[in-house]
Design a protein around this motif. Structure first.
Motif, PDB file in Angstrom:
ATOM      1  N   ALA A 196       3.247  10.222  -7.341  1.00 58.90           N
ATOM      2  CA  ALA A 196       4.135  10.537  -8.460  1.00 58.90           C
ATOM      3  C   ALA A 196       3.330  10.773  -9.737  1.00 58.90           C
ATOM      4  O   ALA A 196       3.647  11.677 -10.526  1.00 58.90           O
ATOM      5  N   GLU A 197       2.271   9.989  -9.933  1.00 54.70           N
ATOM      6  CA  GLU A 197       1.443  10.168 -11.117  1.00 54.70           C
ATOM      7  C   GLU A 197       0.702  11.494 -11.072  1.00 54.70           C
ATOM      8  O   GLU A 197       0.612  12.210 -12.072  1.00 54.70           O
ATOM      9  N   ARG A 198       0.174  11.850  -9.881  1.00 57.48           N
ATOM     10  CA  ARG A 198      -0.503  13.137  -9.735  1.00 57.48           C
ATOM     11  C   ARG A 198       0.449  14.298  -9.992  1.00 57.48           C
ATOM     12  O   ARG A 198       0.084  15.278 -10.641  1.00 57.48           O
ATOM     13  N   LEU A 199       1.656  14.198  -9.482  1.00 53.46           N
ATOM     14  CA  LEU A 199       2.652  15.246  -9.698  1.00 53.46           C
ATOM     15  C   LEU A 199       3.006  15.353 -11.180  1.00 53.46           C
ATOM     16  O   LEU A 199       3.163  16.456 -11.714  1.00 53.46           O
ATOM     17  N   ASP A 240       0.829  -1.203   0.000  1.00 53.95           N
ATOM     18  CA  ASP A 240       0.000   0.000   0.000  1.00 53.95           C
ATOM     19  C   ASP A 240       0.862   1.252   0.000  1.00 53.95           C
ATOM     20  O   ASP A 240       0.501   2.257  -0.619  1.00 53.95           O
ATOM     21  N   GLU A 241       2.003   1.224   0.685  1.00 61.82           N
ATOM     22  CA  GLU A 241       2.906   2.370   0.686  1.00 61.82           C
ATOM     23  C   GLU A 241       3.493   2.588  -0.706  1.00 61.82           C
ATOM     24  O   GLU A 241       3.615   3.729  -1.161  1.00 61.82           O
ATOM     25  N   VAL A 242       3.844   1.516  -1.372  1.00 61.98           N
ATOM     26  CA  VAL A 242       4.389   1.621  -2.730  1.00 61.98           C
ATOM     27  C   VAL A 242       3.321   2.174  -3.670  1.00 61.98           C
ATOM     28  O   VAL A 242       3.604   3.056  -4.501  1.00 61.98           O
ATOM     29  N   ALA A 243       2.095   1.704  -3.541  1.00 58.76           N
ATOM     30  CA  ALA A 243       1.000   2.197  -4.380  1.00 58.76           C
ATOM     31  C   ALA A 243       0.732   3.672  -4.097  1.00 58.76           C
ATOM     32  O   ALA A 243       0.443   4.440  -5.025  1.00 58.76           O
ATOM     33  N   ASP A 244       0.836   4.084  -2.841  1.00 59.74           N
ATOM     34  CA  ASP A 244       0.629   5.486  -2.480  1.00 59.74           C
ATOM     35  C   ASP A 244       1.705   6.370  -3.109  1.00 59.74           C
ATOM     36  O   ASP A 244       1.406   7.439  -3.644  1.00 59.74           O
TER      37      ASP A 244
END
Length: 59
Positions: free
Chosen positions: A33-36, A24-28
């Protein structure tokens, strides 16, 4: 002891991936990163459209 100690017998493991244990931390991190990346893309598109128009208006 030599001045250049690049050839140490024990190399330190400085990977930040060892700190992340949960998927879950990796997905977060991936989501952030995708939002940025999307925000940067939108900012670049606005800048590429607005700056030439601003330049034309001021000339």
């Amino acid at each position: 002891m030599p001045a250049n100690d690049n050839q140490r017998t024990t190399l330190a493991d400085l990977s930040f991936l060892d700190i992340i244990n949960d998927e879950d931390e990796v997905a977060d991190i991936a989501r952030r990163a995708e939002r940025l990346g999307h925000a940067a893309l939108i900012a670049m598109a606005i800048g590429l459209a607005a700056l030439p128009l601003l330049w034309l208006m001021l000339m």
